[in-house]
Design a protein around this motif. Structure first.
Motif, PDB file in Angstrom:
ATOM      1  N   ALA A 231       0.830  -1.200   0.000  1.00 46.09           N
ATOM      2  CA  ALA A 231       0.000   0.000   0.000  1.00 46.09           C
ATOM      3  C   ALA A 231       0.866   1.253   0.000  1.00 46.09           C
ATOM      4  O   ALA A 231       0.586   2.230  -0.706  1.00 46.09           O
ATOM      5  N   ILE A 232       1.948   1.235   0.796  1.00 42.97           N
ATOM      6  CA  ILE A 232       2.856   2.384   0.844  1.00 42.97           C
ATOM      7  C   ILE A 232       3.550   2.572  -0.502  1.00 42.97           C
ATOM      8  O   ILE A 232       3.661   3.696  -1.010  1.00 42.97           O
ATOM      9  N   ALA A 233       4.014   1.485  -1.099  1.00 46.75           N
ATOM     10  CA  ALA A 233       4.698   1.586  -2.388  1.00 46.75           C
ATOM     11  C   ALA A 233       3.773   2.160  -3.456  1.00 46.75           C
ATOM     12  O   ALA A 233       4.184   3.012  -4.262  1.00 46.75           O
TER      13      ALA A 233
ATOM     14  N   GLN B  48       4.212   5.789  -5.318  1.00 45.39           N
ATOM     15  CA  GLN B  48       4.331   5.823  -6.774  1.00 45.39           C
ATOM     16  C   GLN B  48       3.318   6.784  -7.386  1.00 45.39           C
ATOM     17  O   GLN B  48       3.652   7.579  -8.274  1.00 45.39           O
ATOM     18  N   ARG B  49       2.087   6.747  -6.903  1.00 46.05           N
ATOM     19  CA  ARG B  49       1.038   7.601  -7.460  1.00 46.05           C
ATOM     20  C   ARG B  49       1.299   9.073  -7.144  1.00 46.05           C
ATOM     21  O   ARG B  49       0.901   9.955  -7.924  1.00 46.05           O
ATOM     22  N   CYS B  50       1.969   9.344  -6.030  1.00 45.39           N
ATOM     23  CA  CYS B  50       2.201  10.726  -5.608  1.00 45.39           C
ATOM     24  C   CYS B  50       3.612  11.225  -5.912  1.00 45.39           C
ATOM     25  O   CYS B  50       3.998  12.316  -5.469  1.00 45.39           O
ATOM     26  N   GLY B  51       4.395  10.440  -6.658  1.00 44.15           N
ATOM     27  CA  GLY B  51       5.735  10.878  -7.028  1.00 44.15           C
ATOM     28  C   GLY B  51       6.697  10.946  -5.874  1.00 44.15           C
ATOM     29  O   GLY B  51       7.558  11.839  -5.813  1.00 44.15           O
ATOM     30  N   LEU B  52       6.599   9.987  -4.946  1.00 43.66           N
ATOM     31  CA  LEU B  52       7.454   9.979  -3.758  1.00 43.66           C
ATOM     32  C   LEU B  52       8.349   8.746  -3.703  1.00 43.66           C
ATOM     33  O   LEU B  52       8.879   8.410  -2.627  1.00 43.66           O
ATOM     34  N   GLU B  53       8.547   8.078  -4.822  1.00 43.12           N
ATOM     35  CA  GLU B  53       9.287   6.816  -4.818  1.00 43.12           C
ATOM     36  C   GLU B  53      10.673   6.936  -4.204  1.00 43.12           C
ATOM     37  O   GLU B  53      11.130   6.016  -3.510  1.00 43.12           O
ATOM     38  N   ASP B  54      11.349   8.053  -4.420  1.00 41.47           N
ATOM     39  CA  ASP B  54      12.733   8.206  -3.950  1.00 41.47           C
ATOM     40  C   ASP B  54      12.831   8.986  -2.629  1.00 41.47           C
ATOM     41  O   ASP B  54      13.929   9.386  -2.233  1.00 41.47           O
ATOM     42  N   GLN B  55      11.693   9.183  -1.957  1.00 40.03           N
ATOM     43  CA  GLN B  55      11.694  10.036  -0.767  1.00 40.03           C
ATOM     44  C   GLN B  55      11.512   9.253   0.537  1.00 40.03           C
ATOM     45  O   GLN B  55      11.436   9.862   1.610  1.00 40.03           O
ATOM     46  N   GLY B  56      11.440   7.933   0.469  1.00 43.93           N
ATOM     47  CA  GLY B  56      11.079   7.132   1.629  1.00 43.93           C
ATOM     48  C   GLY B  56      11.959   7.324   2.840  1.00 43.93           C
ATOM     49  O   GLY B  56      11.482   7.282   3.984  1.00 43.93           O
ATOM     50  N   ARG B  57      13.258   7.542   2.658  1.00 47.57           N
ATOM     51  CA  ARG B  57      14.190   7.657   3.774  1.00 47.57           C
ATOM     52  C   ARG B  57      14.392   9.098   4.240  1.00 47.57           C
ATOM     53  O   ARG B  57      15.102   9.348   5.204  1.00 47.57           O
ATOM     54  N   ARG B  58      13.750  10.043   3.562  1.00 46.46           N
ATOM     55  CA  ARG B  58      13.965  11.455   3.908  1.00 46.46           C
ATOM     56  C   ARG B  58      13.131  11.850   5.114  1.00 46.46           C
ATOM     57  O   ARG B  58      11.975  11.432   5.286  1.00 46.46           O
ATOM     58  N   LEU B  59      13.699  12.720   5.952  1.00 42.27           N
ATOM     59  CA  LEU B  59      12.941  13.297   7.054  1.00 42.27           C
ATOM     60  C   LEU B  59      11.895  14.259   6.492  1.00 42.27           C
ATOM     61  O   LEU B  59      12.174  15.038   5.563  1.00 42.27           O
TER      62      LEU B  59
ATOM     63  N   GLN C  40       2.832  18.412   0.513  1.00 43.89           N
ATOM     64  CA  GLN C  40       1.465  18.254   0.020  1.00 43.89           C
ATOM     65  C   GLN C  40       1.280  16.875  -0.619  1.00 43.89           C
ATOM     66  O   GLN C  40       0.247  16.227  -0.441  1.00 43.89           O
ATOM     67  N   ARG C  41       2.280  16.430  -1.359  1.00 45.51           N
ATOM     68  CA  ARG C  41       2.213  15.094  -1.961  1.00 45.51           C
ATOM     69  C   ARG C  41       2.126  14.017  -0.886  1.00 45.51           C
ATOM     70  O   ARG C  41       1.385  13.038  -1.020  1.00 45.51           O
ATOM     71  N   LEU C  42       2.893  14.197   0.196  1.00 47.61           N
ATOM     72  CA  LEU C  42       2.864  13.226   1.280  1.00 47.61           C
ATOM     73  C   LEU C  42       1.508  13.235   1.975  1.00 47.61           C
ATOM     74  O   LEU C  42       0.981  12.172   2.337  1.00 47.61           O
ATOM     75  N   GLY C  43       0.935  14.420   2.174  1.00 46.92           N
ATOM     76  CA  GLY C  43      -0.398  14.493   2.748  1.00 46.92           C
ATOM     77  C   GLY C  43      -1.421  13.782   1.892  1.00 46.92           C
ATOM     78  O   GLY C  43      -2.327  13.103   2.390  1.00 46.92           O
ATOM     79  N   LEU C  44      -1.276  13.905   0.581  1.00 43.47           N
ATOM     80  CA  LEU C  44      -2.187  13.208  -0.329  1.00 43.47           C
ATOM     81  C   LEU C  44      -1.942  11.702  -0.303  1.00 43.47           C
ATOM     82  O   LEU C  44      -2.884  10.902  -0.370  1.00 43.47           O
ATOM     83  N   ALA C  45      -0.673  11.303  -0.164  1.00 43.21           N
ATOM     84  CA  ALA C  45      -0.349   9.880  -0.097  1.00 43.21           C
ATOM     85  C   ALA C  45      -1.015   9.216   1.099  1.00 43.21           C
ATOM     86  O   ALA C  45      -1.547   8.104   0.997  1.00 43.21           O
ATOM     87  N   GLN C  46      -1.005   9.898   2.261  1.00 42.31           N
ATOM     88  CA  GLN C  46      -1.657   9.301   3.438  1.00 42.31           C
ATOM     89  C   GLN C  46      -3.165   9.198   3.233  1.00 42.31           C
ATOM     90  O   GLN C  46      -3.812   8.301   3.767  1.00 42.31           O
TER      91      GLN C  46
ATOM     92  N   ILE D  55      -4.682   8.472   0.421  1.00 41.24           N
ATOM     93  CA  ILE D  55      -5.070   7.426  -0.539  1.00 41.24           C
ATOM     94  C   ILE D  55      -4.487   6.065  -0.192  1.00 41.24           C
ATOM     95  O   ILE D  55      -4.665   5.113  -0.954  1.00 41.24           O
ATOM     96  N   LEU D  56      -3.803   5.949   0.960  1.00 43.28           N
ATOM     97  CA  LEU D  56      -3.160   4.683   1.339  1.00 43.28           C
ATOM     98  C   LEU D  56      -4.115   3.504   1.289  1.00 43.28           C
ATOM     99  O   LEU D  56      -3.766   2.413   0.830  1.00 43.28           O
ATOM    100  N   HIS D  57      -5.319   3.699   1.779  1.00 40.25           N
ATOM    101  CA  HIS D  57      -6.285   2.607   1.905  1.00 40.25           C
ATOM    102  C   HIS D  57      -7.220   2.515   0.699  1.00 40.25           C
ATOM    103  O   HIS D  57      -8.253   1.850   0.767  1.00 40.25           O
ATOM    104  N   ARG D  58      -6.842   3.190  -0.405  1.00 42.09           N
ATOM    105  CA  ARG D  58      -7.584   3.151  -1.666  1.00 42.09           C
ATOM    106  C   ARG D  58      -9.051   3.520  -1.471  1.00 42.09           C
ATOM    107  O   ARG D  58      -9.960   2.794  -1.896  1.00 42.09           O
ATOM    108  N   PRO D  59      -9.322   4.687  -0.864  1.00 38.33           N
ATOM    109  CA  PRO D  59     -10.724   5.063  -0.643  1.00 38.33           C
ATOM    110  C   PRO D  59     -11.390   5.487  -1.950  1.00 38.33           C
ATOM    111  O   PRO D  59     -10.734   6.084  -2.819  1.00 38.33           O
TER     112      PRO D  59
END
Length: 305
Positions: free
Chosen positions: A115-117, A121-132, A142-148, A150-154
């Motif tokens: 779900a996280i992957a 991917q949908r929010c363009g955060l593939e290379d940001q996983g280890r960043r603070l 904003q992308r991260l806020g959107l990612a949270q 849509i995590l559960h595919r609502p």
């Protein structure tokens, strides 16, 4: 089509102040509804009611047929919510934060990595996983806020001022992301920016002082090929015959004309044709759409031409 949200006679008062009054709303899967209005119009109150963060003073809300007041947990499983300021924890890394959100959404442990992957991917955060999170730009936050959200595919997304504070490039990228998400989701977003609503929404609802003043599809309100032109000197309509290959014109006042571009022509072609004809170009502006006229009439900010 599948109805995702059905709200009737929705109202919310804060003391003696009515923040929202008698709102009716219906949203189907695949639709993007924009709530448009000036600050204080009731947009955020409406979204908080629909997301279950506020209880209405009166009215009823159903999410996929589930009464939000009677079965809030069951209803909220079907929606994702992005508030104006995403609820981020700057001391966490991106993957840590999304794992925490997945647990809050009660995703099965085995399903969380996938779900996280997918959300990244949908929010363009593939290379940001280890960043603070503290090190992320406003756009990536904003992308991260959107990612949270849509995590559960609502099937339903509620977004409050999703492009607030972003630069033009970040706004364009986030708008494209919203359009991509709308292919299999219903989206309600609020904004006080009319161009933003016109660019991403299928339907617009204008709120003013807590009441719905306009509710219609945006297709008929897209920008047209009509432009207003003001020329210098003593310009007559006959002087504009040289523009015929590019546009047709009618006079609307002294040295003022309404010009309709011909198919395949744009405003740059029109400006060049005017200058090649030896005319002085003082003003070239697009005519307002019906939506723009309605919006400015409602908020009392119509320009006096």
């Amino acid at each position: 089509m599948e109805t995702l949200v059905f709200a009737t006679n929705l109202s919310r008062d804060f003391g003696r102040h009515p923040a929202l009054s008698n709102l009716d709303l219906c949203l189907e899967r695949g639709q993007v509804l924009g709530l448009l209005g000036p600050n204080g119009a009731g947009k955020t109150t409406c979204l908080r009611l629909l997301s279950g963060l506020l209880a209405p003073s009166s009215g009823r809300i159903e999410i996929l047929g589930i009464d939000l007041a009677r079965r809030p947990l069951a209803a909220k499983r079907h929606l994702g919510y992005l508030p104006e300021r995403p609820p981020l924890y700057p001391e966490l890394r991106v993957d840590e934060y999304l794992t925490h959100c997945a647990q809050l959404h009660r995703l099965p442990r085995r399903a969380i990595p996938a779900a996280i992957a997918t959300a990244k991917q949908r929010c363009g955060l593939e290379d940001q996983g280890r960043r603070l999170i503290a090190k992320l730009s406003r756009g990536y936050r904003q992308r991260l806020g959107l990612a949270q959200a849509i995590l559960h595919r609502p099937p339903l997304l509620i977004l409050d001022e999703p492009t607030e504070g972003l630069d033009p490039v970040q706004m364009r990228e986030l708008r494209q992301l919203i359009r991509d998400l709308a292919q299999d989701t219903g989206i309600i977003l609020s904004s006080h920016l009319l161009p933003e609503v016109q660019s991403v929404c299928d339907r617009v609802m204008i709120l003013h002082r807590g009441r719905v003043r306009f509710d219609a599809e945006t297709r008929a309100a897209r920008p047209t090929n009509l432009w207003r032109v003001r020329l210098g000197g003593e310009t007559h309509i006959m002087h504009l015959t040289a523009l015929d290959p590019v546009a047709g014109a009618i006079a609307i006042g002294p040295n003022r004309f309404q010009v309709e571009l011909r198919e395949g022509s744009n405003s740059s072609d029109l400006a060049r044709a005017i200058l090649r004809s030896g005319l002085e170009l003082f003003e070239l502006v697009p005519e307002r759409t019906d939506l723009e006229r309605t919006f400015f009439d409602l908020i009392g900010a119509e320009e006096h031409a």
